[in-house]
Design a protein around this motif. Structure first.
Motif, PDB file in Angstrom:
ATOM      1  N   SER A  61     -12.619  28.247 -27.961  1.00  0.00           N
ATOM      2  CA  SER A  61     -11.460  28.981 -27.455  1.00  0.00           C
ATOM      3  C   SER A  61     -10.751  28.189 -26.363  1.00  0.00           C
ATOM      4  O   SER A  61     -11.360  27.354 -25.689  1.00  0.00           O
ATOM      5  CB  SER A  61     -11.899  30.338 -26.915  1.00  0.00           C
ATOM      6  N   TYR A  62      -9.462  28.477 -26.174  1.00  0.00           N
ATOM      7  CA  TYR A  62      -8.666  27.729 -25.193  1.00  0.00           C
ATOM      8  C   TYR A  62      -7.418  28.525 -24.835  1.00  0.00           C
ATOM      9  O   TYR A  62      -6.837  29.200 -25.683  1.00  0.00           O
ATOM     10  CB  TYR A  62      -8.257  26.372 -25.786  1.00  0.00           C
ATOM     11  N   TYR A  63      -6.998  28.432 -23.567  1.00  0.00           N
ATOM     12  CA  TYR A  63      -5.755  29.066 -23.130  1.00  0.00           C
ATOM     13  C   TYR A  63      -4.547  28.209 -23.511  1.00  0.00           C
ATOM     14  O   TYR A  63      -4.622  26.981 -23.563  1.00  0.00           O
ATOM     15  CB  TYR A  63      -5.750  29.235 -21.614  1.00  0.00           C
ATOM     16  N   SER A  64      -3.413  28.880 -23.731  1.00  0.00           N
ATOM     17  CA  SER A  64      -2.164  28.162 -23.962  1.00  0.00           C
ATOM     18  C   SER A  64      -1.648  27.587 -22.648  1.00  0.00           C
ATOM     19  O   SER A  64      -2.177  27.864 -21.567  1.00  0.00           O
ATOM     20  CB  SER A  64      -1.108  29.092 -24.572  1.00  0.00           C
ATOM     21  N   ILE A  65      -0.587  26.818 -22.738  1.00  0.00           N
ATOM     22  CA  ILE A  65      -0.073  26.101 -21.583  1.00  0.00           C
ATOM     23  C   ILE A  65       0.399  27.046 -20.471  1.00  0.00           C
ATOM     24  O   ILE A  65       0.362  26.698 -19.281  1.00  0.00           O
ATOM     25  CB  ILE A  65       1.074  25.154 -22.022  1.00  0.00           C
ATOM     26  N   ASP A  66       0.828  28.261 -20.829  1.00  0.00           N
ATOM     27  CA  ASP A  66       1.292  29.222 -19.822  1.00  0.00           C
ATOM     28  C   ASP A  66       0.426  30.482 -19.783  1.00  0.00           C
ATOM     29  O   ASP A  66       0.802  31.479 -19.168  1.00  0.00           O
ATOM     30  CB  ASP A  66       2.751  29.610 -20.085  1.00  0.00           C
ATOM     31  N   ASP A  67      -0.744  30.442 -20.423  1.00  0.00           N
ATOM     32  CA  ASP A  67      -1.692  31.563 -20.463  1.00  0.00           C
ATOM     33  C   ASP A  67      -1.149  32.795 -21.177  1.00  0.00           C
ATOM     34  O   ASP A  67      -1.715  33.886 -21.069  1.00  0.00           O
ATOM     35  CB  ASP A  67      -2.136  31.968 -19.040  1.00  0.00           C
ATOM     36  N   ALA A 125      -9.931  23.161 -31.146  1.00  0.00           N
ATOM     37  CA  ALA A 125      -8.532  23.001 -30.738  1.00  0.00           C
ATOM     38  C   ALA A 125      -8.401  22.988 -29.219  1.00  0.00           C
ATOM     39  O   ALA A 125      -8.989  23.814 -28.521  1.00  0.00           O
ATOM     40  CB  ALA A 125      -7.682  24.124 -31.316  1.00  0.00           C
ATOM     41  N   THR A 126      -7.628  22.035 -28.700  1.00  0.00           N
ATOM     42  CA  THR A 126      -7.243  22.004 -27.288  1.00  0.00           C
ATOM     43  C   THR A 126      -5.741  21.769 -27.211  1.00  0.00           C
ATOM     44  O   THR A 126      -5.114  21.360 -28.193  1.00  0.00           O
ATOM     45  CB  THR A 126      -8.001  20.910 -26.508  1.00  0.00           C
ATOM     46  N   ILE A 127      -5.158  21.982 -26.052  1.00  0.00           N
ATOM     47  CA  ILE A 127      -3.694  21.999 -25.959  1.00  0.00           C
ATOM     48  C   ILE A 127      -3.121  20.757 -25.285  1.00  0.00           C
ATOM     49  O   ILE A 127      -3.765  20.102 -24.474  1.00  0.00           O
ATOM     50  CB  ILE A 127      -3.205  23.253 -25.204  1.00  0.00           C
ATOM     51  N   HIS A 128      -1.884  20.460 -25.661  1.00  0.00           N
ATOM     52  CA  HIS A 128      -1.107  19.422 -24.985  1.00  0.00           C
ATOM     53  C   HIS A 128      -0.675  19.956 -23.617  1.00  0.00           C
ATOM     54  O   HIS A 128      -0.331  21.135 -23.495  1.00  0.00           O
ATOM     55  CB  HIS A 128       0.119  19.053 -25.827  1.00  0.00           C
ATOM     56  N   PRO A 129      -0.676  19.125 -22.572  1.00  0.00           N
ATOM     57  CA  PRO A 129      -0.359  19.636 -21.232  1.00  0.00           C
ATOM     58  C   PRO A 129       1.112  19.947 -20.996  1.00  0.00           C
ATOM     59  O   PRO A 129       1.448  20.664 -20.039  1.00  0.00           O
ATOM     60  CB  PRO A 129      -0.806  18.492 -20.311  1.00  0.00           C
ATOM     61  N   LEU A 130       2.011  19.440 -21.853  1.00  0.00           N
ATOM     62  CA  LEU A 130       3.439  19.597 -21.608  1.00  0.00           C
ATOM     63  C   LEU A 130       4.185  20.239 -22.777  1.00  0.00           C
ATOM     64  O   LEU A 130       5.258  20.803 -22.580  1.00  0.00           O
ATOM     65  CB  LEU A 130       4.077  18.237 -21.304  1.00  0.00           C
ATOM     66  N   GLU A 131       3.658  20.126 -23.971  1.00  0.00           N
ATOM     67  CA  GLU A 131       4.327  20.624 -25.170  1.00  0.00           C
ATOM     68  C   GLU A 131       3.479  21.694 -25.845  1.00  0.00           C
ATOM     69  O   GLU A 131       2.273  21.747 -25.642  1.00  0.00           O
ATOM     70  CB  GLU A 131       4.563  19.470 -26.155  1.00  0.00           C
TER      71      GLU A 131
END
Length: 320
Positions: A61-67, A125-131
């Motif tokens: 699990s992972y949070y999105s860039i803006d939660d 899955a992990t997220i891009h820090p800017l996109e």
């Protein structure tokens, strides 16, 4: 420094920070569940809550860039029960099952969407820090490789294609590079082993190494080459260091192999210098820094109530 244990119940792992560093999302097998579900809690280990979807097995699990949403992998599309897991007859062998996971997103209102809708393993899955992009691991083309896609599952792009295992990728803090763990079988025996792994839908412990590359997979560089299992890499917020887990210091002469004592290490990218962060006689892994670099959260078997129990720990971090 100042290490605190955040969980005490169940079997817990893979905790990741929200973008504001106030909360953690993690997987846990507890409360009588026979497979992992997804939970959230504060960075102090308080207010532990299960997400409002719990059919099937869950992981990564992972949070999105803006939660505003979370991402996770689940077998929920196959029903409410826990899927069968292959078990090797050798009790010393560590096995990671490649269940039929799809990647889902859940919005703050509780609505969910299946982002992958494909047979086989889609996870990590992990997220891009800017996109609004995800990097993830997939078996969709008959081998374990890295892929990138949008938050809504569109614009799928294959990042790696070498024969073997590529998994557990993270974007660099500026989003221009990736780090991941990999194993590329070369001799006949290793090729047979890997093909057998894929056939039986599991990954066994092999001499994994840490690699970095440009975001698109170009200019790949190998960071470790010690014969041990080096894995769960992620970035220090400066972009200058990689933190990872390895059993490189647990060579067992009687078995002629590396043992189960994984410790945390860092490697400086400019010099290749490595230094060890943890010193104990048990498993430590899945290290991830808060975005300001002041905290390090990780999973460990220390203080366990049973042989394989894993809990979430958090430590203050600073360079000396």
């Amino acid at each position: 420094e100042n290490t605190r244990q955040l969980t005490t119940d169940g079997d817990n792992g893979e905790a990741y920070f929200s973008s504001d560093n106030k909360n953690l999302i993690f997987q846990s097998k507890r409360n009588g569940n026979q497979c992992d579900k997804i939970y959230t809690m504060t960075v102090g280990g308080e207010d532990i809550k299960i997400i409002p979807h719990s059919d099937g097995a869950f992981t990564c699990s992972y949070y999105s860039i803006d939660d505003s949403q979370i991402f996770f992998s689940s077998t929920m599309q196959d029903g409410v029960g826990c899927p069968h897991v292959y078990k090797d007859p050798n009790p010393r062998k560590y096995i990671w099952p490649l269940r039929n996971f799809d990647i889902y997103t859940m919005y703050n209102d509780g609505q969910i969407k299946n982002l992958t809708n494909s047979d086989g393993y889609d996870a990590e899955a992990t997220i891009h820090p800017l996109e609004k992009k995800l990097i993830f691991t997939s078996l969709r083309n008959g081998d374990i490789d890295l892929y990138e896609m949008d938050y809504d599952g569109q614009n799928l792009k294959r990042i790696t294609s070498d024969f073997g295992y590529d998994g557990g990728a993270f974007y660099s803090p500026d989003g221009t590079q990736i780090v991941w763990r990999a194993w590329y079988p070369k001799n006949d025996a290793d090729i047979i082993k890997w093909n057998n792994n894929i056939k039986n839908k599991y990954i066994e412990a092999v001499p994994l190494d840490i690699y970095i590359a440009n975001r698109d997979g170009s200019d790949k560089k190998r960071l470790t080459n010690n014969g041990a299992t080096n894995w769960s890499p992620s970035w220090h917020p400066s972009g200058d260091y990689i933190v990872f887990s390895s059993n490189m210091d647990d060579w067992l002469e009687e078995h002629n192999s590396y043992g189960p004592n994984f410790e945390l290490y860092m490697i400086e990218l400019s010099t290749g210098n490595q230094f060890r962060l943890t010193y104990n006689n048990t498993f430590d892994s899945f290290p991830v820094f808060s975005s300001d670099g002041s905290k390090l959260v990780y999973s460990s078997n220390r203080n366990k109530e049973n042989k394989r129990q894993t809990n979430i720990f958090i430590s203050d971090f600073k360079f000396k």
